[in-house]
Design a protein around this motif. Structure first.
Motif, PDB file in Angstrom:
ATOM      1  N   ALA B  52       0.802  -1.163   0.100  1.00 46.09           N
ATOM      2  CA  ALA B  52      -0.103   0.047  -0.101  1.00 46.09           C
ATOM      3  C   ALA B  52       0.810   1.350  -0.003  1.00 46.09           C
ATOM      4  O   ALA B  52       2.067   1.278   0.325  1.00 46.09           O
ATOM      5  N   GLY B  54       2.790   4.425   1.097  1.00 44.69           N
ATOM      6  CA  GLY B  54       3.528   4.838   2.085  1.00 44.69           C
ATOM      7  C   GLY B  54       3.892   3.675   3.136  1.00 44.69           C
ATOM      8  O   GLY B  54       4.459   4.361   4.141  1.00 44.69           O
ATOM      9  N   VAL B  55       4.027   2.331   2.849  1.00 46.23           N
ATOM     10  CA  VAL B  55       4.324   1.406   3.759  1.00 46.23           C
ATOM     11  C   VAL B  55       6.098   1.294   3.863  1.00 46.23           C
ATOM     12  O   VAL B  55       6.607   0.707   4.733  1.00 46.23           O
ATOM     13  N   GLY B  56       6.498   2.219   2.948  1.00 47.46           N
ATOM     14  CA  GLY B  56       8.191   2.249   3.018  1.00 47.46           C
ATOM     15  C   GLY B  56       8.999   1.507   2.117  1.00 47.46           C
ATOM     16  O   GLY B  56      10.057   1.078   1.968  1.00 47.46           O
ATOM     17  N   LYS B  57       8.198   1.371   0.866  1.00 50.57           N
ATOM     18  CA  LYS B  57       8.954   0.473  -0.138  1.00 50.57           C
ATOM     19  C   LYS B  57      10.058   1.067  -0.615  1.00 50.57           C
ATOM     20  O   LYS B  57      11.084   0.484  -0.870  1.00 50.57           O
ATOM     21  N   THR B  59      11.957   3.328   0.878  1.00 48.29           N
ATOM     22  CA  THR B  59      13.098   3.198   1.800  1.00 48.29           C
ATOM     23  C   THR B  59      13.825   1.880   1.826  1.00 48.29           C
ATOM     24  O   THR B  59      14.954   2.030   1.846  1.00 48.29           O
ATOM     25  N   ASP B  94       9.648   8.578  -5.837  1.00 52.20           N
ATOM     26  CA  ASP B  94      10.289   7.321  -5.089  1.00 52.20           C
ATOM     27  C   ASP B  94      11.829   7.721  -5.223  1.00 52.20           C
ATOM     28  O   ASP B  94      12.541   7.263  -4.105  1.00 52.20           O
ATOM     29  N   GLU B 143       9.400  -1.569  -7.874  1.00 50.60           N
ATOM     30  CA  GLU B 143       8.581  -1.143  -6.805  1.00 50.60           C
ATOM     31  C   GLU B 143       7.528  -0.652  -7.485  1.00 50.60           C
ATOM     32  O   GLU B 143       7.218   0.171  -8.512  1.00 50.60           O
ATOM     33  N   LYS B 191       8.234  -0.953   9.434  1.00 50.64           N
ATOM     34  CA  LYS B 191       7.927  -0.035  10.569  1.00 50.64           C
ATOM     35  C   LYS B 191       7.574  -1.060  11.789  1.00 50.64           C
ATOM     36  O   LYS B 191       6.624  -0.705  12.619  1.00 50.64           O
ATOM     37  N   ARG B 194       6.756   0.173  15.350  1.00 55.19           N
ATOM     38  CA  ARG B 194       5.303   0.525  15.803  1.00 55.19           C
ATOM     39  C   ARG B 194       4.505  -0.493  16.399  1.00 55.19           C
ATOM     40  O   ARG B 194       4.961  -1.720  16.432  1.00 55.19           O
ATOM     41  N   GLN B 228      12.567  -2.935  10.020  1.00 54.07           N
ATOM     42  CA  GLN B 228      12.445  -1.228  10.052  1.00 54.07           C
ATOM     43  C   GLN B 228      13.381  -0.613   9.027  1.00 54.07           C
ATOM     44  O   GLN B 228      14.479  -0.516   9.231  1.00 54.07           O
ATOM     45  N   VAL B 230      13.694   1.888   7.644  1.00 57.08           N
ATOM     46  CA  VAL B 230      14.344   3.239   7.647  1.00 57.08           C
ATOM     47  C   VAL B 230      15.540   3.259   8.727  1.00 57.08           C
ATOM     48  O   VAL B 230      16.521   3.848   8.352  1.00 57.08           O
ATOM     49  N   PHE B 231      15.761   2.207   9.393  1.00 55.28           N
ATOM     50  CA  PHE B 231      16.832   1.993  10.255  1.00 55.28           C
ATOM     51  C   PHE B 231      17.584   0.919   9.944  1.00 55.28           C
ATOM     52  O   PHE B 231      18.699   0.311  10.716  1.00 55.28           O
TER      53      PHE B 231
END
Ligand code: GTP
Ligand code: MG
Lengths: 136, 318
Positions: B52, B54-57, B59, B94, B143, B191, B194, B228, B230-231
């Motif tokens: 979906a 914004g899920v972080g694809k 990143t 992207d 992506e 994520k 979270r 995660q 982004v990390f």
């Protein structure tokens, strides 16, 4: 499917200033005009901008810079494009730029410079009149 | 060898970039180039990443590129974003997450818009994959936003298809179930910093285990990983899972070269025929004006759309 060539532009923010609201607004205006807009985000070096523009095969690079270094940054982009034989890509820029500098930028190959307060519609129209998708 | 083909095989970035544009713009000339390019393809490992908005694809793709580069692999990225149905334009954002790789000669990143391709998105993306493959990229990461059938079809032609979700997507998991569960080879809960991760994990696990019989017969059982992006947490382990899946394909499922797989070739050729047929028929009907005339007649009530369709299609086939 034989399609009409679509105008592809890149919106890039060179330099160090910290927000990209202006760039996002212009990106949306371009999208609404039917362009495909590649957005590359903040703090881009001229080298990164040019590398991305070539990979993306864009017709135009729109640079926006509010920090003082616009002159060096804009000219570096033009120069690098020339070096890579990609100077068919139109470069335009926007920002708080003194008249003297605008002249110099234009002489050096920046096709147009927009100062703050230029209506979005005028910018979009300028692109429509001055940037055509590559024909070959 | 065709001049363009030679440049592409030599990895010339400008030529690659332009050819992909020509493919996307539906230039008929590219067909000849693609024919000549085919013998140079079949070496890349293709990974499709969907989920979906914004899920972080992106990143995640950025981190994957970093890991693969550390392993001395070259990488091509195709990042597909939706075209606005109102203006035909698109914001392709992207790249923002991946720009640190833009000057790496071992990486080629290209943003694509879905456009209004009549199901041709799959075709044009597949051709773009072939170009990056012929260019010599070891891995190609695609992506797409997993919303439309087209976007889903794009990633499903990959060697490994990755579905990304985030914690607390209860309803979305229902949607996955309805549409794309079957195509996921690896599931990622991104994520994971979270809340709600465990619930999402057990929901997913339950769905996957409904097919337990299949796995008992030797089919690939999709792993679920918490990451995660982004990390950069869990990404290395994720890439190890991709390796495992690749080994499974190589050893058990008929090999990595999809061009020698009867099922894959059947599927691809079928889709290619479908796309080409539509293209030829629509082109002819628009050029001759028959299409517009039929629309007029239907509006004026002179003919029903079923008969009009038949009258348009059947003659072009004979
Ligand atoms: N908290 C948290 N945020 C993350 C993580 N991974 C990515 N994000 C953030 O999620 C946001 C969206 O990330 P993207 O990578 O652009 O997501 P995307 O799926 O590519 O988005 P679209 O292409 O627009 O569909 C960004 O602000 C990322 O920083 C993570 O592991 N944890
Ligand atoms: Mg993205």
């Amino acid at each position: 499917m034989r399609q009409k060539r679509r105008v592809r532009v890149m919106v890039a923010k060179p330099g160090l200033d910290g927000h990209d609201r202006g760039a996002r607004i212009i990106a949306r205006a371009y999208r609404d005009a039917g362009f495909e807009v590649v957005y590359t985000g903040l703090h881009q070096t001229p080298e990164e901008i040019v590398a991305a523009a070539i990979q993306e095969d864009v017709d135009m690079i729109g640079l926006s810079s509010l920090a003082g270094a616009h002159k060096y940054l804009f000219l570096a982009v033009v120069e690098l494009l020339r070096e890579k034989a990609a100077d068919d890509i139109v470069v335009c820029g926007g920002g708080i730029i003194p008249d003297d500098d605008i002249e110099k930028l234009k002489e050096s190959g920046v096709k147009e410079v927009f100062t703050p307060g230029t209506p979005l519609d005028d910018i979009v129209k300028w692109v429509q009149n001055n940037v055509t998708p590559r024909q070959d | 060898m065709n001049d363009i083909v030679e440049k592409i095989v030599a990895g010339d970035v400008r030529t690659v970039a332009r050819l992909i544009r020509d493919i996307d713009d539906g230039m008929p000339e590219v067909r000849e180039v693609l024919k000549d390019l085919y013998p140079h393809t079949g070496n890349a490992y293709v990974i499709g990443i969907t989920g979906a908005p914004g899920v972080g694809k992106s990143t995640l793709v950025d981190q994957m590129v970093a890991h693969l580069r550390k392993r001395d692999k070259t990488v091509g990225v195709l990042a597909v974003d939706p075209t606005s149905p109102f203006s035909g334009g698109a914001i392709l954002g992207d790249r923002v997450r991946m720009q640190r790789h833009s000057m790496d000669p071992g990486v080629f990143i290209r943003s694509l818009a879905t456009r209004g391709h009549f199901g041709g998105l799959t075709q044009s993306t597949r051709s773009a994959i072939d170009v990056l493959d012929a260019m010599g990229k070891d891995y190609i990461l695609v992506e797409t936003v997993g919303v439309g059938q087209d976007e889903v079809d794009v990633v499903r032609s990959a060697h490994t298809t990755v579905i990304v979700v985030i914690p607390g997507m209860g309803d979305d998991i229902q949607a996955i179930k309805a549409g794309i569960l079957e195509i996921g080879d690896i599931f990622l809960i991104n994520k994971a910093d979270r809340e709600g991760c465990d619930k999402t994990m057990s929901d997913l696990r339950m769905m996957i285990e409904m097919d337990q019989k299949k796995y008992d017969r030797g089919a690939w059982k999709p792993p679920i990983l918490k990451i995660q992006a982004v990390f950069d947490k869990g990404v290395a382990e994720f890439i190890d899972e991709i390796d495992k899946h690749a080994r499974y394909l190589a050893d058990t499922a008929g090999g990595l070269d999809f061009r020698a797989s009867k099922t894959k070739v059947r599927q691809e050729l079928g889709e290619m025929i479908k796309a080409r047929l539509i293209e030829e028929v629509i082109d002819r009907l628009t050029e001759s004006g028959d299409f517009d005339r039929a629309v007029e007649s239907i509006i004026k009530g002179k003919i029903d759309p079923y008969t009009a369709c038949e009258n348009l299609v059947l003659p072009t086939l004979s």
